[in-house]
Design a protein around this motif. Structure first.
Motif, PDB file in Angstrom:
ATOM      1  N   MET A 105       0.796  -1.228   0.000  1.00 60.97           N
ATOM      2  CA  MET A 105       0.000   0.000   0.000  1.00 60.97           C
ATOM      3  C   MET A 105       0.828   1.277   0.000  1.00 60.97           C
ATOM      4  N   THR A 106       2.057   1.207   0.567  1.00 60.03           N
ATOM      5  CA  THR A 106       2.831   2.431   0.777  1.00 60.03           C
ATOM      6  C   THR A 106       4.187   2.462   0.079  1.00 60.03           C
ATOM      7  N   GLY A 107       4.707   1.290  -0.287  1.00 58.03           N
ATOM      8  CA  GLY A 107       6.061   1.212  -0.826  1.00 58.03           C
ATOM      9  C   GLY A 107       7.125   1.107   0.252  1.00 58.03           C
ATOM     10  N   VAL A 108       6.734   1.149   1.520  1.00 58.16           N
ATOM     11  CA  VAL A 108       7.668   1.064   2.648  1.00 58.16           C
ATOM     12  C   VAL A 108       7.446  -0.272   3.354  1.00 58.16           C
ATOM     13  N   ASP A 109       8.522  -1.009   3.576  1.00 57.26           N
ATOM     14  CA  ASP A 109       8.445  -2.311   4.234  1.00 57.26           C
ATOM     15  C   ASP A 109       8.986  -2.200   5.653  1.00 57.26           C
ATOM     16  N   PRO A 110       8.116  -2.014   6.645  1.00 56.62           N
ATOM     17  CA  PRO A 110       8.621  -1.870   8.018  1.00 56.62           C
ATOM     18  C   PRO A 110       9.263  -3.147   8.548  1.00 56.62           C
ATOM     19  N   GLY A 111       8.994  -4.284   7.930  1.00 57.55           N
ATOM     20  CA  GLY A 111       9.553  -5.548   8.390  1.00 57.55           C
ATOM     21  C   GLY A 111      10.799  -5.992   7.648  1.00 57.55           C
ATOM     22  N   ALA A 112      11.396  -5.106   6.861  1.00 57.99           N
ATOM     23  CA  ALA A 112      12.553  -5.489   6.031  1.00 57.99           C
ATOM     24  C   ALA A 112      13.670  -6.121   6.856  1.00 57.99           C
ATOM     25  N   ASP A 113      13.983  -5.566   8.011  1.00 54.17           N
ATOM     26  CA  ASP A 113      15.063  -6.111   8.836  1.00 54.17           C
ATOM     27  C   ASP A 113      14.740  -7.499   9.377  1.00 54.17           C
ATOM     28  N   PHE A 114      13.475  -7.834   9.453  1.00 50.72           N
ATOM     29  CA  PHE A 114      13.047  -9.113  10.013  1.00 50.72           C
ATOM     30  C   PHE A 114      13.100 -10.250   8.991  1.00 50.72           C
ATOM     31  N   ARG A 115      12.905  -9.916   7.705  1.00 50.82           N
ATOM     32  CA  ARG A 115      12.801 -10.950   6.664  1.00 50.82           C
ATOM     33  C   ARG A 115      14.067 -11.785   6.593  1.00 50.82           C
ATOM     34  N   GLY A 116      13.899 -13.090   6.760  1.00 51.77           N
ATOM     35  CA  GLY A 116      15.007 -14.021   6.691  1.00 51.77           C
ATOM     36  C   GLY A 116      15.908 -14.036   7.913  1.00 51.77           C
ATOM     37  N   ALA A 117      15.565 -13.281   8.950  1.00 52.29           N
ATOM     38  CA  ALA A 117      16.424 -13.175  10.128  1.00 52.29           C
ATOM     39  C   ALA A 117      16.152 -14.281  11.152  1.00 52.29           C
ATOM     40  N   TYR A 118      15.120 -15.087  10.970  1.00 52.33           N
ATOM     41  CA  TYR A 118      14.765 -16.144  11.908  1.00 52.33           C
ATOM     42  C   TYR A 118      13.955 -17.195  11.173  1.00 52.33           C
ATOM     43  N   ASP A 119      13.822 -18.370  11.773  1.00 50.55           N
ATOM     44  CA  ASP A 119      13.003 -19.419  11.173  1.00 50.55           C
ATOM     45  C   ASP A 119      12.268 -20.271  12.200  1.00 50.55           C
ATOM     46  N   THR A 120      12.152 -19.743  13.407  1.00 56.60           N
ATOM     47  CA  THR A 120      11.418 -20.424  14.480  1.00 56.60           C
ATOM     48  C   THR A 120      10.632 -19.406  15.283  1.00 56.60           C
ATOM     49  N   ARG A 121       9.722 -19.899  16.106  1.00 58.54           N
ATOM     50  CA  ARG A 121       8.956 -19.024  17.010  1.00 58.54           C
ATOM     51  C   ARG A 121       9.908 -18.296  17.957  1.00 58.54           C
ATOM     52  N   GLN A 122      10.854 -19.021  18.542  1.00 54.96           N
ATOM     53  CA  GLN A 122      11.819 -18.394  19.447  1.00 54.96           C
ATOM     54  C   GLN A 122      12.660 -17.364  18.704  1.00 54.96           C
ATOM     55  N   GLY A 123      13.032 -17.683  17.482  1.00 53.92           N
ATOM     56  CA  GLY A 123      13.790 -16.728  16.674  1.00 53.92           C
ATOM     57  C   GLY A 123      13.006 -15.454  16.403  1.00 53.92           C
ATOM     58  N   SER A 124      11.681 -15.596  16.239  1.00 57.40           N
ATOM     59  CA  SER A 124      10.867 -14.393  16.000  1.00 57.40           C
ATOM     60  C   SER A 124      10.865 -13.502  17.240  1.00 57.40           C
ATOM     61  N   ALA A 125      10.802 -14.117  18.420  1.00 55.49           N
ATOM     62  CA  ALA A 125      10.846 -13.339  19.669  1.00 55.49           C
ATOM     63  C   ALA A 125      12.195 -12.627  19.805  1.00 55.49           C
ATOM     64  N   GLU A 126      13.269 -13.313  19.448  1.00 56.79           N
ATOM     65  CA  GLU A 126      14.597 -12.687  19.489  1.00 56.79           C
ATOM     66  C   GLU A 126      14.692 -11.549  18.476  1.00 56.79           C
ATOM     67  N   ALA A 127      14.115 -11.741  17.289  1.00 59.63           N
ATOM     68  CA  ALA A 127      14.123 -10.690  16.266  1.00 59.63           C
ATOM     69  C   ALA A 127      13.329  -9.473  16.725  1.00 59.63           C
ATOM     70  N   LEU A 128      12.206  -9.692  17.428  1.00 64.94           N
ATOM     71  CA  LEU A 128      11.435  -8.560  17.954  1.00 64.94           C
ATOM     72  C   LEU A 128      12.255  -7.761  18.955  1.00 64.94           C
ATOM     73  N   ARG A 129      13.086  -8.440  19.734  1.00 69.99           N
ATOM     74  CA  ARG A 129      13.951  -7.731  20.683  1.00 69.99           C
ATOM     75  C   ARG A 129      15.118  -7.038  19.963  1.00 69.99           C
ATOM     76  N   THR A 130      15.641  -7.668  18.910  1.00 71.82           N
ATOM     77  CA  THR A 130      16.808  -7.130  18.201  1.00 71.82           C
ATOM     78  C   THR A 130      16.438  -6.010  17.234  1.00 71.82           C
ATOM     79  N   PHE A 131      15.409  -6.237  16.407  1.00 68.54           N
ATOM     80  CA  PHE A 131      15.059  -5.297  15.334  1.00 68.54           C
ATOM     81  C   PHE A 131      13.834  -4.452  15.645  1.00 68.54           C
ATOM     82  N   GLY A 132      13.033  -4.893  16.615  1.00 64.53           N
ATOM     83  CA  GLY A 132      11.789  -4.203  16.930  1.00 64.53           C
ATOM     84  C   GLY A 132      11.844  -3.546  18.290  1.00 64.53           C
ATOM     85  N   GLU A 133      10.689  -3.493  18.914  1.00 64.27           N
ATOM     86  CA  GLU A 133      10.540  -2.826  20.209  1.00 64.27           C
ATOM     87  C   GLU A 133      10.346  -3.818  21.348  1.00 64.27           C
ATOM     88  N   GLY A 134      10.627  -5.097  21.096  1.00 59.97           N
ATOM     89  CA  GLY A 134      10.567  -6.101  22.146  1.00 59.97           C
ATOM     90  C   GLY A 134       9.370  -7.025  22.080  1.00 59.97           C
TER      91      GLY A 134
END
Length: 146
Positions: A40-69
């Motif tokens: 819709m916007t041309g901006v991908d807020p999840g760009a840093d997350f793509r390919g950075a994990y491949d498990t549920r635990q990895g997603s939680a770690e990515a939220l702490r590393t690239f997101g707001e926790g």
């Protein structure tokens, strides 16, 4: 800000991913919603997350590393404060619980998952969601600088 043709762009995106199964780090709920925002916007807020994990635990770690926790705090950082789900409109990002994002398409919202053997996007009544986040529109210009 949403592109002028955001509805067509969103429809194209949703058609393209309709049969893609859930996959951590490439097609999970946050990256599905982020892909809708990108369409819709041309901006991908999840760009840093793509390919950075491949498990549920990895997603939680990515939220702490690239997101707001947390997913809620990260989504709020992407889009601003949420509104009551009764105010959700087509194209808004919705949260079904504190751990699942989807895209409102009207009375229903789309989420990535599995239902009755179908893997890909599934419909959930928007009223069953708990929060909605608006993707802003461009402000109409009246020709004056503010």
């Amino acid at each position: 800000m949403r592109a002028p043709d955001w509805e067509d762009r969103l429809a194209t995106y949703l058609d393209r991913v309709a049969e893609e199964p859930f996959a951590w780090g490439s097609n999970d709920c946050a990256l599905f919603a982020s892909g809708g925002i990108r369409a819709m916007t041309g901006v991908d807020p999840g760009a840093d997350f793509r390919g950075a994990y491949d498990t549920r635990q990895g997603s939680a770690e990515a939220l702490r590393t690239f997101g707001e926790g947390t997913l809620l705090k990260t989504t709020t950082a992407w889009l601003g404060n949420s509104k009551h789900v009764s105010q959700a409109k087509r194209g808004d990002v919705v949260m079904k619980d504190r751990h699942t994002l989807g895209i409102c398409v009207g009375l229903h919202s789309l989420f990535v998952g599995e239902e009755h053997g179908h893997h890909g996007t599934v419909y959930v009544p928007t009223a069953d969601c708990t929060r909605a986040f608006t993707i802003p529109f461009d402000a109409p210009s009246d020709g004056e600088d503010r």
